[in-house]
Design a protein around this motif. Structure first.
Motif, PDB file in Angstrom:
ATOM      1  N   ASP A  26       0.955  -1.109  -0.022  1.00 14.80           N
ATOM      2  CA  ASP A  26       0.072   0.006  -0.124  1.00 14.80           C
ATOM      3  C   ASP A  26       0.927   1.287  -0.032  1.00 14.80           C
ATOM      4  O   ASP A  26       1.775   1.295   0.736  1.00 14.80           O
ATOM      5  CB  ASP A  26      -0.901  -0.005   1.182  1.00 14.80           C
ATOM      6  N   THR A  27       0.724   2.083  -0.990  1.00 13.25           N
ATOM      7  CA  THR A  27       1.519   3.454  -1.062  1.00 13.25           C
ATOM      8  C   THR A  27       0.768   4.216  -2.081  1.00 13.25           C
ATOM      9  O   THR A  27       0.260   3.857  -2.888  1.00 13.25           O
ATOM     10  CB  THR A  27       2.970   3.008  -1.726  1.00 13.25           C
ATOM     11  N   SER A  28       1.006   5.619  -1.621  1.00 11.90           N
ATOM     12  CA  SER A  28       0.391   6.489  -2.480  1.00 11.90           C
ATOM     13  C   SER A  28       1.405   7.007  -3.352  1.00 11.90           C
ATOM     14  O   SER A  28       1.033   8.096  -4.320  1.00 11.90           O
ATOM     15  CB  SER A  28      -0.262   7.577  -1.630  1.00 11.90           C
ATOM     16  N   ASP A  29       2.690   6.751  -3.037  1.00 12.75           N
ATOM     17  CA  ASP A  29       3.503   7.412  -4.118  1.00 12.75           C
ATOM     18  C   ASP A  29       3.540   6.738  -5.379  1.00 12.75           C
ATOM     19  O   ASP A  29       3.452   5.631  -5.593  1.00 12.75           O
ATOM     20  CB  ASP A  29       5.025   7.111  -3.441  1.00 12.75           C
ATOM     21  N   PRO A  30       3.793   7.499  -6.814  1.00 15.18           N
ATOM     22  CA  PRO A  30       3.875   7.064  -7.816  1.00 15.18           C
ATOM     23  C   PRO A  30       5.003   6.372  -8.277  1.00 15.18           C
ATOM     24  O   PRO A  30       4.984   5.458  -8.979  1.00 15.18           O
ATOM     25  CB  PRO A  30       3.646   8.157  -8.748  1.00 15.18           C
ATOM     26  N   SER A  31       6.248   6.669  -7.641  1.00 11.68           N
ATOM     27  CA  SER A  31       7.501   5.924  -7.681  1.00 11.68           C
ATOM     28  C   SER A  31       7.988   5.245  -6.535  1.00 11.68           C
ATOM     29  O   SER A  31       8.035   5.758  -5.409  1.00 11.68           O
ATOM     30  CB  SER A  31       8.450   7.082  -8.008  1.00 11.68           C
ATOM     31  N   ALA A  71      -2.177  -2.734 -10.673  1.00 13.20           N
ATOM     32  CA  ALA A  71      -3.337  -2.430 -10.318  1.00 13.20           C
ATOM     33  C   ALA A  71      -3.989  -2.934  -8.939  1.00 13.20           C
ATOM     34  O   ALA A  71      -4.667  -2.430  -8.184  1.00 13.20           O
ATOM     35  CB  ALA A  71      -4.246  -2.660 -11.627  1.00 13.20           C
ATOM     36  N   ARG A  72      -3.178  -4.161  -8.725  1.00 14.00           N
ATOM     37  CA  ARG A  72      -3.752  -4.968  -7.595  1.00 14.00           C
ATOM     38  C   ARG A  72      -2.730  -4.726  -6.477  1.00 14.00           C
ATOM     39  O   ARG A  72      -3.001  -5.079  -5.363  1.00 14.00           O
ATOM     40  CB  ARG A  72      -3.984  -6.460  -7.968  1.00 14.00           C
ATOM     41  N   LYS A  73      -1.665  -4.067  -6.766  1.00 17.17           N
ATOM     42  CA  LYS A  73      -0.747  -3.621  -5.767  1.00 17.17           C
ATOM     43  C   LYS A  73      -0.335  -5.055  -5.030  1.00 17.17           C
ATOM     44  O   LYS A  73      -0.283  -5.109  -3.860  1.00 17.17           O
ATOM     45  CB  LYS A  73      -1.427  -2.648  -4.468  1.00 17.17           C
ATOM     46  N   SER A  74       0.358  -5.906  -6.004  1.00 17.73           N
ATOM     47  CA  SER A  74       0.648  -7.127  -5.495  1.00 17.73           C
ATOM     48  C   SER A  74       2.211  -7.064  -6.225  1.00 17.73           C
ATOM     49  O   SER A  74       2.269  -6.958  -7.356  1.00 17.73           O
ATOM     50  CB  SER A  74      -0.092  -8.284  -5.807  1.00 17.73           C
TER      51      SER A  74
END
Lengths: 113, 114
Positions: A26-31, A71-74
């Motif tokens: 889980d992160t809000s950073d694009p990089s 997209a699934r953050k996996s």
């Protein structure tokens, strides 16, 4: 806040089978960067594989590959043709924009002969 | 031989007695960090340093201090250790924060605080 989740505290797999170790983040950073370490019973930390958030292709290193689904953050680690020497603790980690590194709690993998 | 060394490897101490765990690398790396490893919690970053005189808090900095006066050394200081700081500590270094594939870990320091 950055977060790494490894939902499998332990796994038992038959030798020569492929293994998938789960990791969600889980992160809000694009990089950001995602990576995996192996820790055998001897205690040392061994780097396995790295995936950058902008990398187009999934990273591979020998028998290790990273199944990156943005997209699934996996960022699952796949070990092909497992060996007895793969028995160890495996950690997923994220490197975020402010250069902090956050590790997951780990998955203990047991390879059965 | 490229390496990160930590000393001591094992330490048993008592509550409140100041201690320092040294960390040294011989690779001219800019990025260094300290982690603690506890069962069921994985590794948690305590402090990290991007370069000399530049240090930042990681996830669990409370009760710890660090300094980076020279590029090669990054000591971890526990001014007043407590039993909840009993843990396995790792120091690590890499050329820069982005070069995680080249991150070297030290052998670990097992600390017990009674």
């Amino acid at each position: 806040a950055q977060k790494i989740t490894q939902t499998q505290p332990g796994m038992f797999v038959q030798e020569k089978e492929a293994v998938t170790l789960d990791c969600t983040y889980d992160t809000s950073d694009p990089s950001y960067g995602l990576f995996w370490y192996k820790q055998p019973s001897s205690g040392e930390m061994i780097f396995l594989i790295y995936q950058g958030s902008y990398d187009q292709q999934n990273a591979t290193e020998g028998r290790y590959s990273l199944n990156f689904q943005k997209a699934r953050k996996s960022a699952n680690l796949v070990i092909s043709a497992s060996q007895l020497g793969d028995s160890a603790m495996y950690f997923c980690a994220i490197l975020n924009r402010d250069d902090k590194i956050i590790f997951g709690k780990g998955t203990r993998l047991h390879i059965l002969p | 031989e490229a390496q990160v060394t930590q000393n001591p490897r094992y330490l048993i101490t008592v509550t409140g007695k100041k201690l320092t765990v040294t960390c040294s690398q011989n690779m001219n790396h800019e990025y260094m960090s300290w982690y603690r490893q506890d069962p069921g919690l994985g590794l948690r970053q305590i402090y990290y340093s991007m370069n000399v005189e530049v240090t930042d808090k990681g996830d669990v900095p409370e009760g710890y201090k660090v300094s980076r006066k020279e590029k090669r050394n990054f000591p971890l200081i526990l001014e007043s250790p407590s039993p909840n700081q009993t843990s396995l500590y790792f120091c690590a270094s890499s050329p820069g924060s982005r070069e995680v594939s080249e991150q070297f870990f030290g052998p670990g320091t097992r600390l017990t605080v009674l």
